[in-house]
Design a protein around this motif. Structure first.
Motif, PDB file in Angstrom:
ATOM      1  N   TYR A   1      15.498 108.680-128.979  1.00  0.00           N
ATOM      2  CA  TYR A   1      16.824 108.680-129.606  1.00  0.00           C
ATOM      3  C   TYR A   1      17.428 110.086-129.642  1.00  0.00           C
TER       4      TYR A   1
ATOM      5  N   LEU B   1      18.337 104.618-122.986  1.00  0.00           N
ATOM      6  CA  LEU B   1      18.022 103.419-123.767  1.00  0.00           C
ATOM      7  C   LEU B   1      17.587 102.236-122.907  1.00  0.00           C
TER       8      LEU B   1
ATOM      9  N   TRP C   1      21.688  98.427-129.155  1.00  0.00           N
ATOM     10  CA  TRP C   1      22.690  99.482-129.259  1.00  0.00           C
ATOM     11  C   TRP C   1      23.955  99.080-128.507  1.00  0.00           C
TER      12      TRP C   1
END
Length: 128
Positions: free
Chosen positions: A19, A94, A124
C-alpha cells in the motif's frame, strides 16, 4: 473528527509495503506482535495525514473465494490521486496477485479510474 479505514489482512507486513508503494504512503505508526512477524496495528499516512490502518487478520481463509467470485463487500475509494500516472501505478501494484474488476477507463464522474481486488482481498476503486 477524523475517520479512516482499517483492513485486516493476511501477511500484514507485506500488505503495508504494498500500500505504501501503491499510494506513496509511509508507515507512521507500527506495533508488531511479540514475534515481530505481523502487525497488531499499523498506520499509513499520505502527506502527513492518516490514510489507512491495518492489522493481521485472525481468519486465514477467504481470499481465493473473493478473487474467484470478484466479491466486493466493501470498497475503498482512493480518489483524487492527481495524475494518470498515479492511477496507473496504484493499479499495477494492486492488481499484482489480485483480480481486476474494472480495467482502467473512464466513467461520467472520472476521466481515469479502475476497480481492483488486491491479493489480500481488499477492494479498491482508484481514480484521478
Amino acid at each position: 473528527m477524523k475517520c479512516y479505514a482499517q483492513v485486516y489482512v493476511i501477511d500484514s507486513i507485506e500488505a503495508a509495503k504494498t500500500y505504501c508503494k501503491a499510494f506513496g504512503a509511509e508507515i507512521t505508526l507500527e506495533m508488531k506482535n511479540d514475534s515481530g512477524t505481523a502487525y497488531e496495528h499499523c498506520v499509513l499516512s499520505v502527506g502527513g495525514e492518516p490514510f489507512l490502518a491495518l492489522a493481521e487478520a485472525k481468519n486465514q481463509d477467504g481470499v481465493e473465494t473473493i478473487h474467484k467470485m470478484k466479491w466486493q463487500t466493501m470498497t475503498f475509494n482512493a480518489s483524487e490521486l492527481g495524475t494518470v500516472d498515479a492511477v496507473r501505478n496504484a493499479y499495477d501494484v494492486l492488481r499484482d496477485g489480485g483480480v481486476v474488476v474494472d480495467e482502467i477507463g473512464t466513467l461520467p464522474w472520472s476521466t481515469c479510474c479502475a476497480n481492483v481486488i488486491d491479493k489480500y482481498g481488499v477492494c479498491w476503486w482508484i481514480s484521478i
